[in-house]
Write a protein that holds these residues in place. Sequence first.
Motif: not given
Lengths: 505, 172
Positions: A178, A182, A185, A187, A189, A448, A452, B39-41, B43-51, B54-55
Amino acid sequence: MEQLLNGFATALTPTHLLLAAVGVLLGTAIGVLPGIGPAMAVALLLPVTYGMEPTGAFIMFAGIYYGGMFGGSTTSILLNTPGESAAVVAAFEGNPMARKGRGAQALAAAAIGHFTGGIIGTILIVLLAPFVAKHAVDIGAPDLFAVMVLAFIAVTSVLGASRIRGFASLLIGLTLGLVGLDEMTGQQRLTFGSLHLADGIDIIVVAVALFAVGEALWVAAHLRRKPFEPIPVGRPWLSRADLKRTWKPWLRGPVIGFPFGAIPAGGAEIPTFLSYVTEKRLSKHKDEFGKGAIEGVAGPESTASASAAGTLVTMLTLGLPTTAVAAVMLAAFQQYGIQPGPLLFQREANLVWALIASLFIGLTLLLVLNLPLAPLWAKLLRIPRPYLYAGILFFASVGAYAVNADIFDLLLMFVIGLLGFAMRRYGLPVLPAIIGVILGPAAEQQMRRALQLSDGSLTGLVNTPMSIIVYVVVLVILFFPLIKKFLPKPTPPAAPAPEREKVDA
Amino acid sequence: MTSETKTGPRNWLRERSELGICALLVVLGVLVLTDALRIPTDFAQRGPVGPKAVPILVGSLLLLVAALLARDVLRGGRGEAEGGEDVDLSAPADWRTVLLLCGAFLANAVLIGVVGFPISGAILFWGAAYALGSRNLVRDPLIAAGLSILTFLVFNNLLGVPLPGGPLMEVF
């Protein structure tokens, strides 16, 4: 076919031929050294190829891979203490043979077994891999994710004594995977603001740390003050009577080895054992088993090589490593920015076919070089242990530093090495962690992507027939201990006969 | 008997030292979860599942496995220490050797940027061999120096993998 011939044309240039020979020799030498299995051999030798172009590097790797496997069985036969799972079975019969003065025959049976198994396995790669790759192109994100989940579950459940410890190891690997940006995006981690960590933790560093540094520290804590005495051996040869007893096991090996190598069931451990049981059952010399039956060396060794070939099919066509060696090789591909998977055969056709051609060449070189060199390899077993483990740490440091020329990687390797030490102490298997680091990020991507497409609905993960079948298999493996309770118990330890039928099908 | 009861709690812990692995898993789990939550979600999120997803999953599973492993250990389950060609599990762990080995390894990490690889690598090899019980004061340093310089030349000059030469190599 034409592509294969082109591959041979690439692989047979003097430079590449030389690289293959150097790979075989280095691989065998490192594999023979006690305490070093093929996975550590490949990981330690990885930095040698950093400066090369990919084709040359992978041709050399092919040699290292098979050389390392053969070297491992030499250690088993002459020392009786296999450090590496695929070579465990070789010690059953090989070591008694060596003690009875038939070490030369045991080594010959192993070498020719590796050759036969490897050649048949590689022919199967040539026949199967393009076919698998062609169909794998149609495989979607949900299917790939399901197969990766299967790999995670299989590697933690099938091997090792304790499943919970396997899962602990897998999760440690996933956590390490991890770290970094990411991929979707960008970001951060688990980077804690560190620039060094923003690029992620290099897989090579993790692999070398867990295999080499962890092993060196672990051995240091429990170093046997008087190492085992290896049995001296002459030049390998086989008599006519030996040949009569070995040719069938050699040919049977791939039947068991290849399919098991291709599925995520932990590589050569299970098939070599199955091969051993089969040979014992079919042998006319059952009374000799346990006291040095040559069939018990020939079959499993041929199986081991064929399973290595099977592993390569899955690794090249699906990008899915099923063994530690394949995991390290996958990392090597990624080092060159090449992603193994269905598209590899289209995008990197030259590289792949040169690699496959060099498998044939490497195996031939292995046989030609190693039969006469065996007495020399046996001498390597006498290396003083302080030098051996000092050398492992030395080359581990070279490898980790050379990746990015960054001291931070050395410190990271040290910390992960300590983790590897603790894992060995408490029986956490290392392989799930490696698979977790390598496959974790890829699995997240696929998941993901699948979600999507389905707009976040979890049904997007199970909307293809293939993914449903794979998840059923996953559930069966997960709940196998529960299922076993309801099964009738009259049949004592798993009979090899039905297993063979399954393999033949 | 009395001495045994005296060291009772310590003994209890020593036999269950695997709980340390559980603690490690808990720490990792908490670390992964807290990191994921910051993690801020937006902005920049593509798709329904963000970064984050999984963590959070991995972190929760870490805590779950830590609990299950602790249960296993308290019920008497023990991880099997790994055997090997050169491993003698009947002897107690030799911590002095391990610490010396760690020292040799870290010395290389500290020194490589200062004195260059040929020297730091030789120190690593000699130090590690010394830690592991080799006491030949002539052969050990010679092998260490030879191996280190040879490795440097092969990697740096032959294979095209740059290593820091340090002051020693600038002389040439």
